[in-house]
Structures are given as C-alpha cells and as structure tokens.
Scaffold this motif. Structure first.
Motif, PDB file in Angstrom:
ATOM      1  N   ILE A   1       1.057  -0.916   0.496  1.00  0.00           N
ATOM      2  CA  ILE A   1       0.095  -0.030   0.173  1.00  0.00           C
ATOM      3  C   ILE A   1       1.080   1.239  -0.347  1.00  0.00           C
ATOM      4  CG2 ILE A   1      -1.800   1.217   1.138  1.00  0.00           C
ATOM      5  CD1 ILE A   1      -2.560  -0.934   2.409  1.00  0.00           C
ATOM      6  N   ALA A   2       1.936   1.493   0.705  1.00  0.00           N
ATOM      7  CA  ALA A   2       2.645   2.081   1.157  1.00  0.00           C
ATOM      8  C   ALA A   2       3.796   2.249  -0.256  1.00  0.00           C
ATOM      9  CB  ALA A   2       3.640   1.967   2.169  1.00  0.00           C
ATOM     10  N   GLU A   3       3.983   1.447  -1.013  1.00  0.00           N
ATOM     11  CA  GLU A   3       5.260   2.155  -2.038  1.00  0.00           C
ATOM     12  C   GLU A   3       3.668   1.628  -3.256  1.00  0.00           C
ATOM     13  OE1 GLU A   3       8.017  -0.782  -4.781  1.00  0.00           O
ATOM     14  OE2 GLU A   3       7.277  -1.846  -3.121  1.00  0.00           O
ATOM     15  N   GLY A   4       2.744   1.567  -3.222  1.00  0.00           N
ATOM     16  CA  GLY A   4       1.655   2.032  -4.357  1.00  0.00           C
ATOM     17  C   GLY A   4       1.590   3.281  -4.067  1.00  0.00           C
ATOM     18  N   THR A   5       1.417   3.777  -3.080  1.00  0.00           N
ATOM     19  CA  THR A   5       0.802   5.286  -3.134  1.00  0.00           C
ATOM     20  C   THR A   5       1.691   6.346  -3.916  1.00  0.00           C
ATOM     21  OG1 THR A   5       1.988   5.523  -0.716  1.00  0.00           O
ATOM     22  CG2 THR A   5      -0.515   5.548  -1.270  1.00  0.00           C
ATOM     23  N   SER A   6       3.400   5.589  -3.713  1.00  0.00           N
ATOM     24  CA  SER A   6       4.630   6.425  -4.446  1.00  0.00           C
ATOM     25  C   SER A   6       4.837   6.687  -5.701  1.00  0.00           C
ATOM     26  CB  SER A   6       5.803   6.575  -3.847  1.00  0.00           C
ATOM     27  OG  SER A   6       6.630   5.027  -4.007  1.00  0.00           O
ATOM     28  N   ARG A   7       3.690   5.503  -6.506  1.00  0.00           N
ATOM     29  CA  ARG A   7       4.015   5.419  -7.799  1.00  0.00           C
ATOM     30  C   ARG A   7       2.982   6.706  -8.806  1.00  0.00           C
ATOM     31  NH1 ARG A   7       8.097   1.597  -9.931  1.00  0.00           N
ATOM     32  NH2 ARG A   7       7.546   0.681  -7.305  1.00  0.00           N
ATOM     33  N   ASN A   8       3.649   6.644 -10.056  1.00  0.00           N
ATOM     34  CA  ASN A   8       3.162   8.282 -10.592  1.00  0.00           C
ATOM     35  C   ASN A   8       1.672   7.554 -11.353  1.00  0.00           C
ATOM     36  OD1 ASN A   8       5.127   9.494  -9.937  1.00  0.00           O
ATOM     37  ND2 ASN A   8       6.332   8.914 -11.597  1.00  0.00           N
ATOM     38  N   THR A   9       0.918   6.825 -11.989  1.00  0.00           N
ATOM     39  CA  THR A   9       0.408   6.409 -12.595  1.00  0.00           C
ATOM     40  C   THR A   9      -0.732   5.670 -11.602  1.00  0.00           C
ATOM     41  OG1 THR A   9       1.029   4.300 -13.783  1.00  0.00           O
ATOM     42  CG2 THR A   9       1.788   6.200 -15.049  1.00  0.00           C
ATOM     43  N   THR A  10      -2.137   6.105 -12.072  1.00  0.00           N
ATOM     44  CA  THR A  10      -3.110   5.317 -11.335  1.00  0.00           C
ATOM     45  C   THR A  10      -3.467   3.404 -12.227  1.00  0.00           C
ATOM     46  OG1 THR A  10      -4.443   6.255 -13.066  1.00  0.00           O
ATOM     47  CG2 THR A  10      -5.040   7.289 -11.020  1.00  0.00           C
ATOM     48  N   LYS A  11      -2.706   3.693 -12.785  1.00  0.00           N
ATOM     49  CA  LYS A  11      -2.463   1.687 -12.871  1.00  0.00           C
ATOM     50  C   LYS A  11      -1.645   1.107 -12.296  1.00  0.00           C
ATOM     51  CE  LYS A  11      -2.028  -0.753 -16.735  1.00  0.00           C
ATOM     52  NZ  LYS A  11      -1.462  -1.425 -18.535  1.00  0.00           N
ATOM     53  N   ASP A  12      -0.153   1.988 -12.390  1.00  0.00           N
ATOM     54  CA  ASP A  12       1.161   1.463 -10.924  1.00  0.00           C
ATOM     55  C   ASP A  12       0.328   1.638 -10.312  1.00  0.00           C
ATOM     56  OD1 ASP A  12       2.727   1.449 -13.339  1.00  0.00           O
ATOM     57  OD2 ASP A  12       3.638   2.717 -12.702  1.00  0.00           O
ATOM     58  N   LYS A  13      -0.705   2.631  -9.026  1.00  0.00           N
ATOM     59  CA  LYS A  13      -1.093   2.642  -8.236  1.00  0.00           C
ATOM     60  C   LYS A  13      -1.783   0.850  -7.666  1.00  0.00           C
ATOM     61  CE  LYS A  13      -0.790   7.473  -7.099  1.00  0.00           C
ATOM     62  NZ  LYS A  13      -0.058   7.293  -6.440  1.00  0.00           N
ATOM     63  N   ALA A  14      -2.620   0.945  -8.756  1.00  0.00           N
ATOM     64  CA  ALA A  14      -4.231  -0.093  -8.458  1.00  0.00           C
ATOM     65  C   ALA A  14      -3.193  -1.221  -9.077  1.00  0.00           C
ATOM     66  CB  ALA A  14      -4.324   0.253  -9.603  1.00  0.00           C
ATOM     67  N   HIS A  15      -1.974  -1.598  -9.036  1.00  0.00           N
ATOM     68  CA  HIS A  15      -1.407  -3.034  -9.273  1.00  0.00           C
ATOM     69  C   HIS A  15      -0.917  -3.071  -7.699  1.00  0.00           C
ATOM     70  CE1 HIS A  15       1.431  -5.897 -11.081  1.00  0.00           C
ATOM     71  NE2 HIS A  15       2.500  -5.377 -10.353  1.00  0.00           N
ATOM     72  N   PHE A  16       0.041  -2.506  -7.397  1.00  0.00           N
ATOM     73  CA  PHE A  16       0.877  -2.113  -6.067  1.00  0.00           C
ATOM     74  C   PHE A  16      -0.254  -2.509  -4.677  1.00  0.00           C
ATOM     75  CE2 PHE A  16       4.086  -0.547  -7.315  1.00  0.00           C
ATOM     76  CZ  PHE A  16       4.687  -1.456  -7.063  1.00  0.00           C
ATOM     77  N   LEU A  17      -1.839  -2.032  -5.246  1.00  0.00           N
ATOM     78  CA  LEU A  17      -3.138  -3.151  -4.406  1.00  0.00           C
ATOM     79  C   LEU A  17      -3.338  -4.321  -4.518  1.00  0.00           C
ATOM     80  CD1 LEU A  17      -5.181   0.419  -5.181  1.00  0.00           C
ATOM     81  CD2 LEU A  17      -3.877  -0.161  -2.671  1.00  0.00           C
ATOM     82  N   THR A  18      -3.016  -4.548  -6.318  1.00  0.00           N
ATOM     83  CA  THR A  18      -3.605  -5.993  -6.002  1.00  0.00           C
ATOM     84  C   THR A  18      -2.371  -6.801  -5.833  1.00  0.00           C
ATOM     85  OG1 THR A  18      -4.314  -5.691  -8.445  1.00  0.00           O
ATOM     86  CG2 THR A  18      -3.362  -7.911  -8.331  1.00  0.00           C
ATOM     87  N   ILE A  19      -1.217  -7.075  -5.326  1.00  0.00           N
ATOM     88  CA  ILE A  19      -0.359  -7.382  -4.510  1.00  0.00           C
ATOM     89  C   ILE A  19      -0.563  -7.413  -3.696  1.00  0.00           C
ATOM     90  CG2 ILE A  19       2.366  -7.162  -3.958  1.00  0.00           C
ATOM     91  CD1 ILE A  19       3.090  -6.238  -6.848  1.00  0.00           C
ATOM     92  N   SER A  20      -1.024  -6.294  -2.839  1.00  0.00           N
ATOM     93  CA  SER A  20      -0.926  -6.054  -1.515  1.00  0.00           C
ATOM     94  C   SER A  20      -2.005  -7.079  -1.348  1.00  0.00           C
ATOM     95  CB  SER A  20      -2.118  -4.528  -0.979  1.00  0.00           C
ATOM     96  OG  SER A  20      -1.721  -4.557   0.407  1.00  0.00           O
ATOM     97  N   TYR A  21      -3.270  -7.194  -1.835  1.00  0.00           N
ATOM     98  CA  TYR A  21      -4.286  -7.817  -1.954  1.00  0.00           C
ATOM     99  C   TYR A  21      -3.917  -8.978  -1.848  1.00  0.00           C
ATOM    100  CZ  TYR A  21      -9.031 -10.249  -2.524  1.00  0.00           C
ATOM    101  OH  TYR A  21     -10.051 -10.574  -1.920  1.00  0.00           O
ATOM    102  N   SER A  22      -3.407  -9.822  -2.909  1.00  0.00           N
ATOM    103  CA  SER A  22      -2.793 -10.484  -2.569  1.00  0.00           C
ATOM    104  C   SER A  22      -2.006 -11.522  -1.402  1.00  0.00           C
ATOM    105  CB  SER A  22      -1.899 -10.857  -3.979  1.00  0.00           C
ATOM    106  OG  SER A  22      -1.917 -10.953  -4.928  1.00  0.00           O
ATOM    107  N   SER A  23      -1.119 -10.446  -0.932  1.00  0.00           N
ATOM    108  CA  SER A  23      -0.440 -10.591   0.528  1.00  0.00           C
ATOM    109  C   SER A  23      -2.057 -10.893   1.187  1.00  0.00           C
ATOM    110  CB  SER A  23       0.363  -9.522   0.650  1.00  0.00           C
ATOM    111  OG  SER A  23       1.178  -9.429  -0.367  1.00  0.00           O
ATOM    112  N   ALA A  24      -2.922 -10.401   1.704  1.00  0.00           N
ATOM    113  CA  ALA A  24      -3.367 -10.320   2.176  1.00  0.00           C
ATOM    114  C   ALA A  24      -4.330 -12.038   2.289  1.00  0.00           C
ATOM    115  CB  ALA A  24      -5.127  -9.160   2.532  1.00  0.00           C
ATOM    116  N   MET A  25      -4.155 -12.322   1.495  1.00  0.00           N
ATOM    117  CA  MET A  25      -4.884 -13.941   1.015  1.00  0.00           C
ATOM    118  C   MET A  25      -4.019 -15.118   1.014  1.00  0.00           C
ATOM    119  SD  MET A  25      -7.590 -13.624  -0.133  1.00  0.00           S
ATOM    120  CE  MET A  25      -8.255 -12.392   1.227  1.00  0.00           C
TER     121      MET A  25
END
Length: 121
Positions: free
Chosen positions: A52-76
């Motif tokens: 979540i922290a790393e994703g917020t530092s990304r420039n594009t919304t697509k990159d931000k969403a990608h890191f949130l997908t990784i975060s969700y996967s870590s939750a699973m």
C-alpha cells in the motif's frame, strides 16, 4: 515531521495495526515454527501495508492499482496462513475469527481504493 500520503490512509493504518496483532499472536507459536509458518505469517502480513505504501508513491493510477493488487494477494496469503494456524491449533477459533474479520475489512478497503484509482484514469 512530514506525514506521507500513505500514512493518512485508513487502510494503511489498519494494516499496520494488523501487523502488530500478528506479531503478538505468533509470539505464542511453537519455537519449531519460528522459521516456518511464524516467519511466513509475519512476512505476508507486513507485505499488505508495505505494498500500500509503495503503491502510493507511483506516478500512474495503473501502477497504484497494481500495487494494491499485490497487497490484496498478500492478504490472501496471510489468510491461508491463519487457516493453517487454526488447523494446527496454534490459534483459537476466537483468535482466528477476530483476525479474519480484520483482514476482510482491510481487503474491502484495498478493493475500494483500487476502484477509486482506476476510476481516475
């Protein structure tokens, strides 16, 4: 002291508190699991907030969403370790349910934030 944008996010704050809970919970795990499920559970729960922290530092919304997908996967992954912990009787049903409910809330928040970012394209 400067407060970064991710620190203001409720989902990050909840994830951070969840990590602390996991660390306290795993302190009671058998010592022979120190480099097994204990380590995996700490790593995967920490990865939720980290991405979540790393994703917020990304420039594009697509990159931000990608890191949130990784975060969700870590939750699973974390959920899987919690289920196994319950199956092995390392945690009680009550502890499992409490962690699962917190994790479900975090997952919903991650998904909502991801939808928000993707709607900004």
């Amino acid at each position: 002291m400067y407060v970064f944008s991710f620190e203001k996010l409720e989902v990050w704050q909840n994830s951070r508190n969840f990590i602390l809970e996991i660390y306290k919970l795993t302190a009671a795990y058998p010592s022979h699991e120190l480099f097994g499920i204990t380590s995996q559970l700490k790593r995967s729960s920490s990865s939720i907030a980290t991405n979540i922290a790393e994703g917020t530092s990304r420039n594009t919304t697509k990159d931000k969403a990608h890191f949130l997908t990784i975060s969700y996967s870590s939750a699973m992954e974390t959920l899987n370790h919690l289920i196994l912990s319950k199956d092995l009787n390392y945690i009680s049903e009550t502890e499992y349910v409490g962690c699962r409910e917190k994790l479900e809330k975090i997952c919903n928040q991650i998904n909502n934030l991801k939808k928000y970012y993707l709607s900004q394209e």
